[in-house]
Scaffold this motif. Structure first.
Motif, PDB file in Angstrom:
ATOM      1  N   ASN A 250       0.829  -1.206   0.000  1.00 17.50           N
ATOM      2  CA  ASN A 250       0.000   0.000   0.000  1.00 17.50           C
ATOM      3  C   ASN A 250       0.861   1.254   0.000  1.00 17.50           C
ATOM      4  O   ASN A 250       0.524   2.266  -0.640  1.00 17.50           O
TER       5      ASN A 250
ATOM      6  N   GLU B 231       0.916   7.079  -6.555  1.00 18.21           N
ATOM      7  CA  GLU B 231      -0.199   8.018  -6.679  1.00 18.21           C
ATOM      8  C   GLU B 231       0.241   9.434  -6.360  1.00 18.21           C
ATOM      9  O   GLU B 231      -0.167  10.397  -7.040  1.00 18.21           O
ATOM     10  N   ARG B 232       1.067   9.591  -5.325  1.00 20.88           N
ATOM     11  CA  ARG B 232       1.578  10.916  -5.000  1.00 20.88           C
ATOM     12  C   ARG B 232       2.426  11.469  -6.145  1.00 20.88           C
ATOM     13  O   ARG B 232       2.387  12.670  -6.438  1.00 20.88           O
TER      14      ARG B 232
ATOM     15  N   ARG C 186       2.041   1.825  -3.510  1.00 25.18           N
ATOM     16  CA  ARG C 186       0.973   2.357  -4.344  1.00 25.18           C
ATOM     17  C   ARG C 186       0.739   3.844  -4.035  1.00 25.18           C
ATOM     18  O   ARG C 186       0.516   4.656  -4.941  1.00 25.18           O
ATOM     19  N   GLN C 187       0.792   4.190  -2.765  1.00 17.68           N
ATOM     20  CA  GLN C 187       0.608   5.587  -2.391  1.00 17.68           C
ATOM     21  C   GLN C 187       1.728   6.467  -2.944  1.00 17.68           C
ATOM     22  O   GLN C 187       1.492   7.611  -3.361  1.00 17.68           O
TER      23      GLN C 187
END
Length: 565
Positions: free
Chosen positions: A88, A95-96, A91-92
């Motif tokens: 996670n 995305e950031r 993935r973050q």
């Protein structure tokens, strides 16, 4: 020294070696305040990782991507999270990164890495969504890797229809439009056919090649046919390697050969590729017939060489001899062919034939590179240790040319024999060379080159007396001026140049001047009328006349001496 990176590296290394991890961390923190290069940050991360401080390493990465906001650094951060099991978190980070760059700066490397991450996590729908979003927003001119990665992804996890709709159709339509505008744009045909081959439909690829080769160049000039012929070659390679259809491959090669206007030009590559294909099919007879037809229709150096190379590989040396003879009948001035023919005979151990070939070669009236041929012949005789023949070759060569390099090579050969008379023979060659260059009025630079080579020789092998003899012949280098004229004959000023004055030329120069002045004086005497004798008393005037004649003769001798000086 805040910018001396080597100092910081050694400082942190010392603290770590002493076991002062807290002190080492403080040094890194002080260093990071100066925002150093990327490797310094990565070294800090590696320090924390060595001591299992994941949270501290993550904090360093957070600062790192803000100081150096490059795509590769965001990807490193996400890979760090993934490698340590924080899916996670990885993935973050991706995305950031997408939010950080926004829609104004769309980097395909970021989206490809993001999609591959989701693919590794078995989140295929997420990966497909990322690919589609990127394809819609990333500029097409910078999305080559993105399209390739999406195609591979769909082949693995999606349907063929999806990849064709998204990638191939767009590119195919683009190339089809280009080909509609210009059917002889062979570069566009190459790209279009490459797309068809990637699809894997052999019938579609074959149909594409048939359409491509149907666009024959309108002008029968070789430069317009070069790219077109490569379409045929790629077609034949596709049929042989991909479709594995030998009969169609043969048909493609034959059709290509039949289409080329051989009376105007030909392509040796096509003939040789077709013959090599027949050899791979174990049809040696057909390969020989094909190359024989090529030599009969349109003989070229490359075809001869390819045919000879084939026969050498097959160890058919008699055929090689016949081919070399045909080759030399076609182009008797090709020195490279003569040399290779003689080398072949030398390899086979037939020294007499090799020597005969060389003798025939050097007697040809016109050769493209005679110096290479003579050198090869001389090297051959040296290899056979026929030193008398080598001397005869040098003498024959010097009858044709008196180039200084030949003389120097001759002297070096004599010296290379390393017997008791080698030095004396080499010295004799140098003397003959100097005399020949003087007689032939060769360029002064050539005489200088010879004398310098001679001096080097005497320095290494001679004594003081021989060196002095050569030194006497060395010229003086003087600066002179000469007038410059353009191509139209107009004077364009003066230029300075360096000239060489040789001692032998200086000795001969005064005698030449004296002879010229004597001839001029004789002509003047013949042109002057004889003076009439004046009546004199004889005895009283005779002494004065004798004195006058003696003074005139003395004056003439003095003038002549001054002019000669």
């Amino acid at each position: 020294m805040p910018r001396a990176n080597q100092f910081w590296y050694k400082y942190t290394y010392m603290e770590e070696m002493l076991g002062n991890i807290a002190g080492c961390r403080q040094v890194f923190e002080r260093w990071m305040e100066w925002q150093p290069h990327e490797q310094a940050w990565l070294s800090y991360v590696n320090l924390e990782m060595r001591y299992k401080e994941l949270d501290r390493a993550r904090a360093v990465y957070e600062r790192f991507v803000l100081v150096h906001p490059d795509v590769k650094n965001w990807i490193r951060y996400a890979r760090f999270e993934e490698q340590n099991g924080f899916i996670n978190g990885a993935r973050q980070v991706f995305e950031r990164a997408v939010e950080f760059y926004g829609e104004e700066h769309m980097y395909e490397e970021l989206y490809v890495s993001f999609a591959r991450f989701e693919e590794r996590q078995k989140e295929f729908e997420r990966a497909r969504t990322i690919f589609k979003y990127a394809m819609d927003n990333v500029p097409k001119e910078t999305a080559a890797e993105l399209l390739k990665s999406y195609s591979v992804f769909e082949k693995k996890h999606g349907s063929r229809v999806g990849i064709e709709d998204v990638v191939l159709n767009k590119r195919k339509l683009q190339y089809q439009e280009e080909l509609k505008a210009d059917a002889t744009n062979y570069d566009a045909w190459f790209d279009y056919l490459k797309i068809l081959e990637e699809e894997g439909n052999q019938d579609a690829v074959r149909e594409g090649y048939e359409k491509a080769v149907a666009n024959v160049p309108p002008v029968e000039e070789k430069r317009y046919w070069r790219r077109y012929i490569y379409l045929w070659i790629k077609y034949a390679i596709f049929e042989e390697l991909v479709a594995e259809n030998a009969d169609r491959t043969r048909q493609v090669y034959r059709a290509c050969i039949g289409l080329i206007p051989h009376k105007k030009f030909t392509f040796a590559k096509v003939w040789l590729l077709c013959a090599q294909f027949e050899v791979r099919q174990k049809c040696l007879g057909d390969a020989r017939k094909l190359l024989g037809m090529a030599i009969g229709k349109c003989p070229k150096d490359k075809i001869f060489r390819g045919y000879i190379e084939l026969e050498i590989q097959l160890r058919e040396f008699e055929r090689c001899r016949v081919l070399y003879e045909k080759f030399l009948e076609f182009d008797p001035g090709n020195c490279s062919t003569w040399i290779k023919y003689a080398d072949l005979e030398g390899i086979l151990g037939d020294v007499g034939r090799a020597r005969g070939i060389y003798n025939l070669a050097i007697n040809q009236p016109r050769l493209d590179m005679p110096e290479m041929l003579w050198k090869s012949f001389i090297d051959f005789e040296i290899e056979q240790k026929a030193f008398d023949r080598v001397r005869q070759l040098y003498e024959r060569l010097l009858e044709r040319t008196s180039h200084v390099k030949v003389w120097v090579s001759y002297a070096q050969f004599e010296m290379s024999l390393a017997d008791e008379n080698a030095v004396q023979r080499a010295r004799v060659v140098f003397r003959k060379a100097l005399r020949a260059l003087q007689i032939n009025n060769s360029e002064k630079e050539e005489r200088v080159i010879l004398l310098e080579a001679w001096m080097d020789f005497e320095t290494e092998h001679g004594d003081a007396e021989s060196k002095a003899d050569v030194q006497k012949e060395m010229p003086k280098r003087v600066k002179k001026r000469r007038q410059i004229q353009t191509d139209d004959g107009v004077e364009a000023g003066w230029e300075e140049y360096f000239d060489y004055i040789f001692p032998s030329d200086e000795v001969a120069q005064p005698n030449l001047k004296l002879l010229a002045m004597a001839k001029q004086w004789k002509l003047q005497k013949q042109a002057e009328p004889e003076p009439e004798p004046a009546p004199t008393s004889g005895e009283d005037t005779a002494p004065s006349t004798s004195v006058a004649d003696d003074s005139d003769a003395q004056r003439e001798r003095e003038d002549t001496g001054n002019q000669s000086e």
